[in-house]
Design an enzyme around this catalytic site. Structure first.
Site, PDB file in Angstrom:
ATOM      1  N   GLU A   4      -8.414  -7.052   4.311  1.00 56.67           N
ATOM      2  CA  GLU A   4      -7.417  -7.892   3.647  1.00 56.67           C
ATOM      3  C   GLU A   4      -7.036  -9.100   4.488  1.00 56.67           C
ATOM      4  OE1 GLU A   4      -4.966  -7.648   0.736  1.00 56.67           O
ATOM      5  OE2 GLU A   4      -6.901  -6.944   0.018  1.00 56.67           O
ATOM      6  N   ARG A  19       1.313   3.986  -3.303  1.00 60.10           N
ATOM      7  CA  ARG A  19       1.005   5.412  -3.144  1.00 60.10           C
ATOM      8  C   ARG A  19       2.239   6.270  -3.373  1.00 60.10           C
ATOM      9  NH1 ARG A  19      -2.552   2.467  -0.610  1.00 60.10           N
ATOM     10  NH2 ARG A  19      -4.657   3.230  -0.112  1.00 60.10           N
ATOM     11  N   ARG A  69     -14.005 -13.495  -2.117  1.00 63.54           N
ATOM     12  CA  ARG A  69     -13.302 -14.145  -1.019  1.00 63.54           C
ATOM     13  C   ARG A  69     -14.244 -14.822  -0.029  1.00 63.54           C
ATOM     14  NH1 ARG A  69      -8.327  -9.809  -0.055  1.00 63.54           N
ATOM     15  NH2 ARG A  69      -6.957 -10.733  -1.648  1.00 63.54           N
ATOM     16  N   GLY A  94      -5.870  -4.001  -7.789  1.00 66.93           N
ATOM     17  CA  GLY A  94      -6.832  -2.932  -7.541  1.00 66.93           C
ATOM     18  C   GLY A  94      -6.172  -1.572  -7.491  1.00 66.93           C
ATOM     19  N   ARG A 151     -13.894  -6.695 -11.679  1.00 69.45           N
ATOM     20  CA  ARG A 151     -13.704  -5.956 -10.418  1.00 69.45           C
ATOM     21  C   ARG A 151     -14.337  -4.573 -10.539  1.00 69.45           C
ATOM     22  NH1 ARG A 151      -8.086  -6.517  -7.346  1.00 69.45           N
ATOM     23  NH2 ARG A 151      -9.537  -5.926  -5.691  1.00 69.45           N
ATOM     24  N   SER A 155     -12.349   1.570  -0.763  1.00 66.47           N
ATOM     25  CA  SER A 155     -11.719   2.834  -0.374  1.00 66.47           C
ATOM     26  C   SER A 155     -10.765   3.321  -1.459  1.00 66.47           C
ATOM     27  CB  SER A 155     -10.954   2.658   0.940  1.00 66.47           C
ATOM     28  OG  SER A 155      -9.858   1.767   0.778  1.00 66.47           O
ATOM     29  N   GLN A 156     -10.336   2.416  -2.347  1.00 68.26           N
ATOM     30  CA  GLN A 156      -9.416   2.809  -3.412  1.00 68.26           C
ATOM     31  C   GLN A 156     -10.038   3.791  -4.391  1.00 68.26           C
ATOM     32  OE1 GLN A 156      -8.114  -0.915  -5.074  1.00 68.26           O
ATOM     33  NE2 GLN A 156      -6.704  -1.352  -3.395  1.00 68.26           N
ATOM     34  N   SER A 164       0.823  -1.206   0.000  1.00 74.61           N
ATOM     35  CA  SER A 164       0.000   0.000   0.000  1.00 74.61           C
ATOM     36  C   SER A 164       0.859   1.259   0.000  1.00 74.61           C
ATOM     37  CB  SER A 164      -0.931   0.003   1.220  1.00 74.61           C
ATOM     38  OG  SER A 164      -1.806  -1.101   1.183  1.00 74.61           O
TER      39      SER A 164
END
Length: 436
Positions: free
Chosen positions: A319, A37, A350, A101, A129, A176-177, A33
């Protein structure tokens, strides 16, 4: 389109069974992550940046490759030190998102700043997705995008060299992405951005806080004081050095091994102040029976000889659901994991996959719309389908510590975030030192 997942040979693997408590110190690569970023922020900064101890894995290589395709200079030759020098972004370009993602949601907003057409596609499952809310939000602030039905991949961003920016309203309850993607490049938009979320709660809130803090570290003016509203003012971002913390999510299956075997695992190099959701993880593992401490050696998890059932909303650390579910099958009481409806749209569904595969090993699992109820029962070995999903492979490996004969259909899927996983895991179980 990349056909890597569809065409590469599967790598079956029998999870090793532990015969004694593990006692290891991990030296893991950096957070996925944070690496993702840092790469995006560096690509839209005004000067060069350095990423120290980044994660080298399929997702981050695809991110670097996507930015490189648009003209950024990204050097990943040195595993310990990646260099990025921003340049004017240009098309035409083709970007492979794989099954990532972060790539499919962080790079299209930046592609609007490029001059030319930028085409995105990826692995077959990437095409299902969720992406539509982000595509509609980008169109509302002036970007021209051609996309498949529902705003899905494949899509083409027709970059005009600038993005107007402004205010967008979005339902980001699916990921949230969506919000992070809109924010990361927004300082370069003509009017910045105001993002208003309307809908059920946004999951994975710690990742949004991570995005905001990293934007501020790069020099952006960000206001997140109003719930469900994020404001990024237009302005310049500075190139800088990014120290990438060890990957907390990648360490979790190893921490779970401490619980399962009654041993101890230390994640070396853990900072006392972290951008990752370590406090949430600490609480969950303690409730399941672990002892968790932070010292000069790093972050340490110790098993106590018991694994307790867990009833919790795990939306902030979604996750981790597969590994928590694996632990729950070995617990001394039932568990209920909730708040994670959105992980049906991760690398695979999942919840459905966990219910099916854990059930196939003998667990009593009830699937709900937003989670799982797990009642421990004696488990048996068998084939555990991984669905090209690294977290599913982690779950199977955890169960295999105490259940002989757990056969993963494909362990190579762990290369998505940790290519070293099979070797590190086998070395740990065999009692050798783990290092990198």
């Amino acid at each position: 389109m990349s056909n890597l997942t569809a065409t590469r040979p599967l790598q079956p693997w029998t999870a090793p069974t532990a015969t004694e408590p593990v006692a290891e110190t991990l030296r893991l690569p950096g957070s996925k992550s944070l690496t993702a970023r840092a790469l995006v922020l560096s690509a839209v900064a005004d000067g060069p940046s350095t990423l120290r101890r980044p994660l080298r894995a399929r997702d981050t290589e695809l991110m670097a490759g996507g930015l490189r395709a648009m003209g950024a200079h990204v050097s990943t030759v040195d595993d310990e030190r990646w260099l990025l020098r921003p340049r004017p972004l240009q098309g035409p370009a083709r970007i492979d998102v794989g099954l990532s993602g972060t790539v499919m949601r962080f790079v299209p907003p930046v592609a609007g700043l490029a001059d030319g057409a930028i085409r995105f596609d990826g692995d077959p499952y990437a095409r299902v997705r969720p992406l539509g809310p982000l595509v509609e939000a980008l169109r509302s602030i002036g970007m021209r995008i051609d996309a498949a039905d529902g705003g899905r991949l494949p899509l083409t961003v027709h970059g005009a060299g600038r993005v107007a920016g402004g205010e967008v309203v979005i339902d980001a309850s699916g990921s949230s992405q969506f919000v992070s993607g809109l924010l990361l490049g927004a300082a370069r938009f003509d009017r910045g951005i105001v993002v208003r979320h309307v809908g059920p709660p946004v999951p994975s809130a710690p990742h949004l806080r991570m995005t905001v803090q990293m934007l501020r570290a790069a020099g952006a003016a960000v206001d997140d004081s109003t719930p469900d509203v994020w404001v990024v003012e237009p302005g310049r971002l500075s190139g800088r050095g990014w120290d990438i913390e060890p990957d907390l999510s990648g360490a979790v299956p190893f921490f779970a091994a401490a619980l399962v075997t009654g041993g101890a695992v230390t994640l070396h190099g853990w900072p006392h102040s972290s951008l990752q959701p370590v406090d949430t993880l600490r609480t969950l593992l303690q409730r399941m029976g672990a002892e968790v401490s932070v010292g000069t050696d790093g972050l340490t998890v110790r098993g106590t000889g018991s694994i307790h059932g867990l009833e919790a909303d795990v939306s902030e650390v979604a996750e981790l659901t597969p590994v928590l579910a694996a632990l729950a099958t070995l617990a001394d009481s039932p568990s209920r994991l909730s708040g994670v409806a959105h992980i049906r749209h991760h690398e695979t569904d999942r919840l459905a996959a966990l219910a099916r595969e854990l059930g196939g090993l003998g667990a009593d699992v009830t699937e709900a719309a937003d989670g799982l109820t797990i009642r421990p029962r004696p488990l048996r070995g068998g084939v555990f389908e991984t669905y090209a999903d690294h977290r599913m492979a982690h779950a199977a490996a955890v169960i295999g510590l105490t259940v002989p004969g757990v056969e993963l259909s494909d362990v190579a899927c762990t290369s998505k975030t940790m290519p070293e996983f099979p070797a590190l895991w086998s070395t740990m179980v065999a009692g050798g030192a783990i290092g990198r």
